[in-house]
Write a protein that holds these residues in place. Sequence first.
Motif, mmCIF file in Angstrom:
data_model
loop_
_atom_site.group_PDB
_atom_site.id
_atom_site.type_symbol
_atom_site.label_atom_id
_atom_site.label_comp_id
_atom_site.label_asym_id
_atom_site.label_seq_id
_atom_site.Cartn_x
_atom_site.Cartn_y
_atom_site.Cartn_z
ATOM 1 N N SER A 58 0.817 -1.213 0.000
ATOM 2 C CA SER A 58 0.000 0.000 0.000
ATOM 3 C C SER A 58 0.850 1.263 0.000
ATOM 4 N N VAL A 59 0.717 2.050 -1.061
ATOM 5 C CA VAL A 59 1.378 3.355 -1.108
ATOM 6 C C VAL A 59 0.697 4.304 -0.127
ATOM 7 N N TYR A 60 -0.609 4.173 -0.012
ATOM 8 C CA TYR A 60 -1.399 4.989 0.921
ATOM 9 C C TYR A 60 -0.856 4.850 2.347
ATOM 10 N N PHE A 61 -0.678 3.611 2.803
ATOM 11 C CA PHE A 61 -0.150 3.389 4.143
ATOM 12 C C PHE A 61 1.247 3.954 4.273
ATOM 13 N N SER A 62 2.041 3.789 3.243
ATOM 14 C CA SER A 62 3.424 4.245 3.273
ATOM 15 C C SER A 62 3.513 5.742 3.539
ATOM 16 N N LEU A 63 2.687 6.514 2.855
ATOM 17 C CA LEU A 63 2.771 7.972 2.988
ATOM 18 C C LEU A 63 2.338 8.440 4.379
ATOM 19 N N ILE A 64 1.378 7.756 4.977
ATOM 20 C CA ILE A 64 0.815 8.216 6.248
ATOM 21 C C ILE A 64 1.650 7.768 7.446
ATOM 22 N N ASN A 65 2.419 6.716 7.280
ATOM 23 C CA ASN A 65 3.127 6.137 8.426
ATOM 24 C C ASN A 65 4.638 6.258 8.316
ATOM 25 N N ARG A 66 5.065 7.304 7.644
ATOM 26 C CA ARG A 66 6.490 7.614 7.546
ATOM 27 C C ARG A 66 7.079 7.836 8.945
ATOM 28 N N ASN A 67 8.370 7.582 9.064
ATOM 29 C CA ASN A 67 9.139 7.963 10.253
ATOM 30 C C ASN A 67 8.696 7.277 11.546
ATOM 31 N N LYS A 68 8.050 6.112 11.452
ATOM 32 C CA LYS A 68 7.553 5.444 12.660
ATOM 33 C C LYS A 68 8.233 4.087 12.849
ATOM 34 N N LYS A 69 8.094 3.561 14.062
ATOM 35 C CA LYS A 69 8.538 2.208 14.391
ATOM 36 C C LYS A 69 7.304 1.360 14.661
ATOM 37 N N SER A 70 7.361 0.083 14.280
ATOM 38 C CA SER A 70 6.196 -0.778 14.439
ATOM 39 C C SER A 70 6.440 -1.870 15.473
ATOM 40 N N LEU A 71 5.455 -2.004 16.352
ATOM 41 C CA LEU A 71 5.420 -3.087 17.330
ATOM 42 C C LEU A 71 4.055 -3.748 17.186
ATOM 43 N N PRO A 109 12.506 -0.604 0.417
ATOM 44 C CA PRO A 109 12.895 -1.958 0.008
ATOM 45 C C PRO A 109 11.982 -2.577 -1.043
ATOM 46 N N VAL A 110 10.757 -2.074 -1.204
ATOM 47 C CA VAL A 110 9.823 -2.617 -2.186
ATOM 48 C C VAL A 110 9.671 -1.680 -3.386
ATOM 49 N N PHE A 111 9.494 -0.400 -3.113
ATOM 50 C CA PHE A 111 9.263 0.576 -4.180
ATOM 51 C C PHE A 111 10.555 1.062 -4.840
ATOM 52 N N GLY A 112 11.688 0.778 -4.224
ATOM 53 C CA GLY A 112 12.936 1.384 -4.674
ATOM 54 C C GLY A 112 13.130 2.741 -4.029
ATOM 55 N N GLN A 113 12.184 3.630 -4.305
ATOM 56 C CA GLN A 113 12.093 4.923 -3.630
ATOM 57 C C GLN A 113 10.628 5.245 -3.417
ATOM 58 N N VAL A 114 10.346 6.043 -2.407
ATOM 59 C CA VAL A 114 8.989 6.532 -2.199
ATOM 60 C C VAL A 114 9.061 8.029 -1.947
ATOM 61 N N GLY A 115 8.110 8.757 -2.516
ATOM 62 C CA GLY A 115 8.069 10.204 -2.343
ATOM 63 C C GLY A 115 7.201 10.580 -1.161
ATOM 64 N N ILE A 116 7.809 11.092 -0.107
ATOM 65 C CA ILE A 116 7.094 11.486 1.111
ATOM 66 C C ILE A 116 6.870 12.997 1.083
ATOM 67 N N VAL A 117 5.660 13.419 1.431
ATOM 68 C CA VAL A 117 5.351 14.843 1.552
ATOM 69 C C VAL A 117 5.107 15.120 3.033
ATOM 70 N N PRO A 118 6.137 15.544 3.763
ATOM 71 C CA PRO A 118 5.994 15.738 5.215
ATOM 72 C C PRO A 118 5.292 17.050 5.529
ATOM 73 N N GLN A 119 5.174 17.346 6.819
ATOM 74 C CA GLN A 119 4.527 18.594 7.255
ATOM 75 C C GLN A 119 5.209 19.778 6.568
ATOM 76 N N PRO A 120 4.446 20.854 6.274
ATOM 77 C CA PRO A 120 4.962 21.893 5.381
ATOM 78 C C PRO A 120 5.673 23.065 6.035
ATOM 79 N N ALA A 121 5.660 23.178 7.356
ATOM 80 C CA ALA A 121 6.272 24.355 7.993
ATOM 81 C C ALA A 121 7.782 24.322 7.820
ATOM 82 N N ARG A 122 8.362 25.473 7.511
ATOM 83 C CA ARG A 122 9.805 25.584 7.326
ATOM 84 C C ARG A 122 10.392 26.366 8.505
ATOM 85 N N PHE A 123 11.223 25.695 9.296
ATOM 86 C CA PHE A 123 11.820 26.310 10.474
ATOM 87 C C PHE A 123 13.220 26.793 10.135
ATOM 88 N N ALA A 124 13.537 28.007 10.556
ATOM 89 C CA ALA A 124 14.849 28.574 10.253
ATOM 90 C C ALA A 124 15.972 27.719 10.827
#
Length: 394
Positions: A54-67, A337-352
Amino acid sequence: MGLLTGLRVIDLSRVLSGPYCTALLADLGAEVIKIEAPAGDDARHFGPFLEGRSVYFSLINRNKKSLALNLRDERAQSIVAALAATADVVVENFRPGVAKRLHVDADTLRAINPRLVYLSISGFGQQGPATGLPAYDLIIQGMSGLMSLTGDPAGPPTATGESISDLWTGLFGSWAVLAALQARTRTGTGETIDLAMFDAMMSLQMTGLAQLQATGSAPQRVGSRHPVTVPVDCFAARDGHLTIVVPTDALFAQLCAAMGRPELAADPRFAQGAARRAHQAELRALIAEWFCTLTVDEAVARCQAHDIPAGPVHDLGQAMASEQARARGLETRVPHPVFGQVGIVPQPARFASGGTAEAVREPMVGEHGDALLRDILGRSDEEIAALRNSGVLA
């Protein structure tokens, strides 16, 4: 290092509203431990799919650990409690009452860790006549009045093109968590937060609520135009569509000049905002007649030359490929590991100062289970193997 590095979040949520909330926190460096069923979050089985995943799951669950735990087992519940004792935040979006039956509710976990911020997301909140009803984005869009305001006036109520109720609730959830954490620095204690999708969508409808209070009548669909200010609308050009925003008399005069019809600015039907609103159909026809002689690029250029806010209507592919999206770095490509690469669109705020953590792919089901139990809870390899063999840990 992100702004939230050092913050530990136990994520008991699934599908979209809760996972989006925790993804926003993870984007800024929070350690998000996703507790999911042995079969995985339901969203792992939602399309679209690439290479069976699922690409849908991939985009929403970036940067997490699974238990992966069977929360119906008391041993799994004790693991969640032990993790909560070390955590700052717990997020769940079970139907009201389920967390309590699983012994992972706010009262249980905050008794162990009074500094814990516990966020419960649900369709209708923890009390009220609709509490406990199943709620999905479409249900909330309909019941909140949003669908009644969306679409062509001659057509049926229409949902927005995205699961906006889930996403906005997740955004409100991240805001509420951070507010509670800020209060904790002053009080020393955590907070229990009750957030309903229905409430979130009601609170967003500022223009509609203003109309309701001002007139006593529920506003109706007006298509793409603004319900009050004219002309603020979408128009067809020769090769596509564009939008314009003309909220003042001065800008309207500029639009008339761009059209080559300066006399319209003094026409009593259009000279002031209230008059333009009363005669919006006539005015729209005049503007539409002009735009259909031009390409989108020509029309936007003519408007912008007269300082009139205007822009093309892009599809999502055009928007993501635009020079503006590239200049802003909206998409981050990460190894997968499955897609080769995935394009993540993270939160948009830019901090100095930077503020965001390095983006990483979504976890496999239970990928970090052994390491989390060993490193945080001090469980031995033998104990971990026993939990796995008994079906508690997947």
